[in-house]
Scaffold this active site. Structure first.
Site, PDB file in Angstrom:
ATOM      1  N   GLU A   1       0.852  -1.191   0.000  1.00  0.00           N
ATOM      2  CA  GLU A   1       0.000   0.000   0.000  1.00  0.00           C
ATOM      3  C   GLU A   1       0.889   1.243   0.000  1.00  0.00           C
ATOM      4  OE1 GLU A   1      -3.199   1.095  -0.222  1.00  0.00           O
ATOM      5  OE2 GLU A   1      -2.409   3.085   0.239  1.00  0.00           O
ATOM      6  N   GLN A   2       0.527   2.207  -0.863  1.00  0.00           N
ATOM      7  CA  GLN A   2       1.364   3.407  -0.984  1.00  0.00           C
ATOM      8  C   GLN A   2       1.326   4.286   0.266  1.00  0.00           C
ATOM      9  OE1 GLN A   2      -0.122   5.746  -4.263  1.00  0.00           O
ATOM     10  NE2 GLN A   2      -2.115   6.069  -3.337  1.00  0.00           N
TER      11      GLN A   2
ATOM     12  N   ARG B   1     -16.550   3.704   6.262  1.00  0.00           N
ATOM     13  CA  ARG B   1     -15.444   3.134   5.488  1.00  0.00           C
ATOM     14  C   ARG B   1     -14.199   2.815   6.321  1.00  0.00           C
ATOM     15  NH1 ARG B   1     -15.218   4.275  -0.352  1.00  0.00           N
ATOM     16  NH2 ARG B   1     -17.375   4.529  -0.979  1.00  0.00           N
TER      17      ARG B   1
ATOM     18  N   TYR C   1     -28.238   7.167   5.124  1.00  0.00           N
ATOM     19  CA  TYR C   1     -28.515   5.856   5.739  1.00  0.00           C
ATOM     20  C   TYR C   1     -27.615   5.665   6.960  1.00  0.00           C
ATOM     21  CZ  TYR C   1     -24.543   4.317   2.756  1.00  0.00           C
ATOM     22  OH  TYR C   1     -23.326   4.182   2.119  1.00  0.00           O
TER      23      TYR C   1
HETATM   24  C1  LIG Z   1     -19.923   8.699  -3.384  1.00  0.00           C
HETATM   25  C2  LIG Z   1     -19.547   7.281  -3.508  1.00  0.00           C
HETATM   26  C3  LIG Z   1     -20.326   6.324  -2.885  1.00  0.00           C
HETATM   27  C4  LIG Z   1     -20.025   4.969  -3.049  1.00  0.00           C
HETATM   28  N1  LIG Z   1     -20.809   4.066  -2.437  1.00  0.00           N
HETATM   29  C5  LIG Z   1     -20.577   2.758  -2.616  1.00  0.00           C
HETATM   30  C6  LIG Z   1     -21.426   1.785  -1.999  1.00  0.00           C
HETATM   31  O1  LIG Z   1     -22.367   2.101  -1.273  1.00  0.00           O
HETATM   32  N2  LIG Z   1     -21.143   0.479  -2.214  1.00  0.00           N
HETATM   33  C7  LIG Z   1     -20.095   0.088  -2.995  1.00  0.00           C
HETATM   34  O2  LIG Z   1     -19.927  -1.126  -3.169  1.00  0.00           O
HETATM   35  N3  LIG Z   1     -19.272   0.985  -3.573  1.00  0.00           N
HETATM   36  C8  LIG Z   1     -19.479   2.309  -3.411  1.00  0.00           C
HETATM   37  N4  LIG Z   1     -18.655   3.206  -3.989  1.00  0.00           N
HETATM   38  C9  LIG Z   1     -17.498   2.760  -4.809  1.00  0.00           C
HETATM   39  C10 LIG Z   1     -16.297   2.366  -3.946  1.00  0.00           C
HETATM   40  O3  LIG Z   1     -15.901   3.424  -3.122  1.00  0.00           O
HETATM   41  C11 LIG Z   1     -15.120   1.923  -4.805  1.00  0.00           C
HETATM   42  O4  LIG Z   1     -15.568   1.028  -5.793  1.00  0.00           O
HETATM   43  C12 LIG Z   1     -14.054   1.219  -3.939  1.00  0.00           C
HETATM   44  O5  LIG Z   1     -13.488   2.105  -3.030  1.00  0.00           O
HETATM   45  C13 LIG Z   1     -12.980   0.569  -4.782  1.00  0.00           C
HETATM   46  O6  LIG Z   1     -12.122  -0.177  -3.965  1.00  0.00           O
HETATM   47  P1  LIG Z   1     -10.694  -0.619  -4.484  1.00  0.00           P
HETATM   48  O7  LIG Z   1     -10.037  -1.315  -3.336  1.00  0.00           O
HETATM   49  O8  LIG Z   1     -10.805  -1.303  -5.784  1.00  0.00           O
HETATM   50  O9  LIG Z   1      -9.937   0.752  -4.815  1.00  0.00           O
HETATM   51  P2  LIG Z   1      -9.533   1.926  -3.846  1.00  0.00           P
HETATM   52  O10 LIG Z   1     -10.498   2.070  -2.729  1.00  0.00           O
HETATM   53  O11 LIG Z   1      -9.299   3.116  -4.708  1.00  0.00           O
HETATM   54  O12 LIG Z   1      -8.149   1.446  -3.209  1.00  0.00           O
HETATM   55  C14 LIG Z   1      -6.959   1.461  -3.956  1.00  0.00           C
HETATM   56  C15 LIG Z   1      -5.790   1.402  -2.963  1.00  0.00           C
HETATM   57  O13 LIG Z   1      -4.584   1.295  -3.712  1.00  0.00           O
HETATM   58  C16 LIG Z   1      -3.638   2.211  -3.215  1.00  0.00           C
HETATM   59  N5  LIG Z   1      -2.738   2.544  -4.344  1.00  0.00           N
HETATM   60  C17 LIG Z   1      -3.031   3.281  -5.441  1.00  0.00           C
HETATM   61  N6  LIG Z   1      -1.977   3.341  -6.268  1.00  0.00           N
HETATM   62  C18 LIG Z   1      -0.990   2.613  -5.680  1.00  0.00           C
HETATM   63  C19 LIG Z   1       0.364   2.304  -6.042  1.00  0.00           C
HETATM   64  N7  LIG Z   1       0.905   2.747  -7.196  1.00  0.00           N
HETATM   65  N8  LIG Z   1       1.105   1.530  -5.209  1.00  0.00           N
HETATM   66  C20 LIG Z   1       0.562   1.055  -4.036  1.00  0.00           C
HETATM   67  N9  LIG Z   1      -0.704   1.341  -3.633  1.00  0.00           N
HETATM   68  C21 LIG Z   1      -1.465   2.109  -4.452  1.00  0.00           C
HETATM   69  C22 LIG Z   1      -4.470   3.394  -2.725  1.00  0.00           C
HETATM   70  O14 LIG Z   1      -3.767   4.184  -1.783  1.00  0.00           O
HETATM   71  C23 LIG Z   1      -5.661   2.665  -2.130  1.00  0.00           C
HETATM   72  O15 LIG Z   1      -5.448   2.314  -0.784  1.00  0.00           O
HETATM   73  C24 LIG Z   1     -18.912   4.568  -3.840  1.00  0.00           C
HETATM   74  C25 LIG Z   1     -18.102   5.536  -4.442  1.00  0.00           C
HETATM   75  C26 LIG Z   1     -18.421   6.891  -4.282  1.00  0.00           C
HETATM   76  C27 LIG Z   1     -17.566   7.920  -4.962  1.00  0.00           C
END
Ligand SMILES: Cc1cc2nc3c(=O)[nH]c(=O)nc-3n(C[C@H](O)[C@H](O)[C@H](O)COP(=O)(O)OP(=O)(O)OC[C@H]3O[C@@H](n4cnc5c(N)ncnc54)[C@H](O)[C@@H]3O)c2cc1C
Length: 406
Positions: free
Chosen positions: A36-37, A107, A212
């Protein structure tokens, strides 16, 4: 079979990366390291709904009880209301078997619950991936801090700006929805004691407001979607004045109960809503993607994290079936072929849900929009909430094997 000597790197310690680490360890039995970055695990101070389809996966991974304890199960189904507060329709909130019901999660709490389930030694903070390269004996990852290491496979769970994705496909063009959301939480003690402990969505002209309960109902999440060209001129998110949010929902047409909620908000931030078209491919050799890196979607169906959780289970099922490390590319290809179909439907469905909430002026007759919403509720239950990522992956695996040996 791949086993605990098989070394897998997960890039990104968000909700997707952490769930993948748990699934790959518990289902596939491989050795996982999460990079993780950031120097500490964390998330923005807002909510997320863990839907029945993801709960089914978390249950199979033995994590659901912890999620339930940290989150909030509403008192009943949610509601869609018009601007004045009149009921348009009830909302889907449970699967058809009534086994799983939406859980509202703060979150940072979800990250904490997931991180507790991963061996601390396996999480490397302060490691920002700079590049990766496939070599004869594995995939070499190099971080900006100078650390470099070789793994049997790499999973990019590094979000919308994924570095891992660039090694597989050209960066997809981010598509701006034309909308920003104001997000944040409200302390439940600042609301009337009889405030409904359910999900409520008010839909007005080109905007909507959702709230909610979270954290055993001590907090309420809010998300307010409004049109804006702000992200086109600068960053994609930032702090915002509460007065600016209140002004977006001012006027007599808005329900006084919504005004009451707006009055309780002390802090907010704004966030531009982007997605991208479904990718043509997610996997190349022993490198694949998961979560937003693979399929950023708009939040209007609340499925971004839930799809990352489904991805994690499917990935673990296909990886477990790999006979040797040399079979990992084929395992990833099969994972991709199954998951791309599912998530492409939800990427487009999420756009459509946004138009339904916010753009009713485009519908000749609003009553037809309301009917569509009611019909969509049943579809959501059967097509989204009833989905069993493990069963689907296992069935697909059986078919792949049959085809292979036919
Ligand atoms: C307003 C809003 C409401 C939402 N509500 C919902 C909901 O109710 N239910 C739902 O299912 N989804 C919801 N979502 C979507 C959800 O937030 C995202 O789909 C989710 O956070 C994606 O998770 P992820 O782990 O794929 O990516 P991310 O959460 O973006 O995590 C990526 C991680 O990788 C790390 N990273 C990035 N680049 C690098 C690198 N080069 N090297 C090392 N680490 C790196 C980052 O620091 C981060 O910790 C919502 C989104 C928004 C904007």
């Amino acid at each position: 079979m791949v086993d605990s000597r098989t070394r897998i790197a997960v890039i990104g310690g968000g909700m997707g990366g952490l769930t993948a680490a748990i699934a790959l360890d518990r289902i596939a039995g491989v050795q996982v390291t999460v990079f993780e970055q950031a120097t500490a695990l964390g998330e923005v101070g807002a909510g997320v709904t863990v839907a029945p389809n993801a709960q089914r996966v978390l249950d199979a991974l033995g994590v659901l009880d912890q999620v339930r304890r940290a989150g909030a199960t509403p008192d009943g189904h949610g509601v869609y209301l018009d601007a004045s507060g009149a009921l348009v329709t009830d909302a889907a909130w449970e699967d058809s078997a009534k086994q799983y019901r939406n859980i509202g999660m703060y979150r940072p709490d979800l990250i904490e619950v997931l991180a507790r389930e991963v061996d601390g030694e396996s999480i490397r903070l302060g490691h920002r991936l700079a590049s990766l390269r496939t070599e004869e004996s594995g995939v070499r990852v190099t971080f900006e801090n100078g650390v470099t290491d070789l793994f049997d496979a790499v999973i990019g769970a590094d979000g919308i700006h994924s570095v891992v994705r660039r090694s597989i496909v050209p960066d997809p063009e981010p598509v701006y929805s034309g909308y920003i959301v104001y997000r944040g939480v409200v302390d439940a003690s600042h609301l009337p004691a009889d405030w409904p402990r359910i999900s409520q969505v008010w839909m007005g002209e080109q905007r909507h407001f959702m709230c909610y309960p979270l954290q055993q109902r001590t907090l309420f999440n809010f998300v307010a979607g409004v049109p804006s060209d702000r992200p086109l001129h600068g960053p994609w998110s930032g702090p915002a004045d509460v007065s600016e949010l209140r002004a977006e929902f001012a006027g007599e047409m808005w329900d006084t109960r919504l005004q009451r909620f707006l009055g309780a908000i002390e802090k907010t931030f704004w966030w531009g809503l982007f997605d991208h078209e479904p990718l043509r491919n997610w996997s190349h050799g022993a490198v694949t993607l998961l979560g937003d890196a693979a399929h950023t979607m708009l939040p209007h169906q609340g499925q971004g994290v839930n799809q990352a959780i489904e991805d994690s289970m499917a990935l673990a099922v296909f990886l477990k079936a790999a006979d040797t490390v040399a079979d990992i590319p084929e395992a990833f290809r099969r994972y991709t072929s199954v998951r791309m179909q599912r998530t492409a439907i939800l990427q487009h469905g999420s756009r459509r849900a946004g138009w339904m909430f916010d753009a009713q002026h485009e519908f000749a007759d609003r009553r037809k929009r309301d009917t569509d919403l009611r019909v969509g509720r049943d579809f959501r239950r059967s097509a989204v909430f009833d989905y069993d990522a493990r069963k689907v992956a296992e069935r697909a695996l059986a078919r792949f094997r049959k085809e292979q040996y036919a």
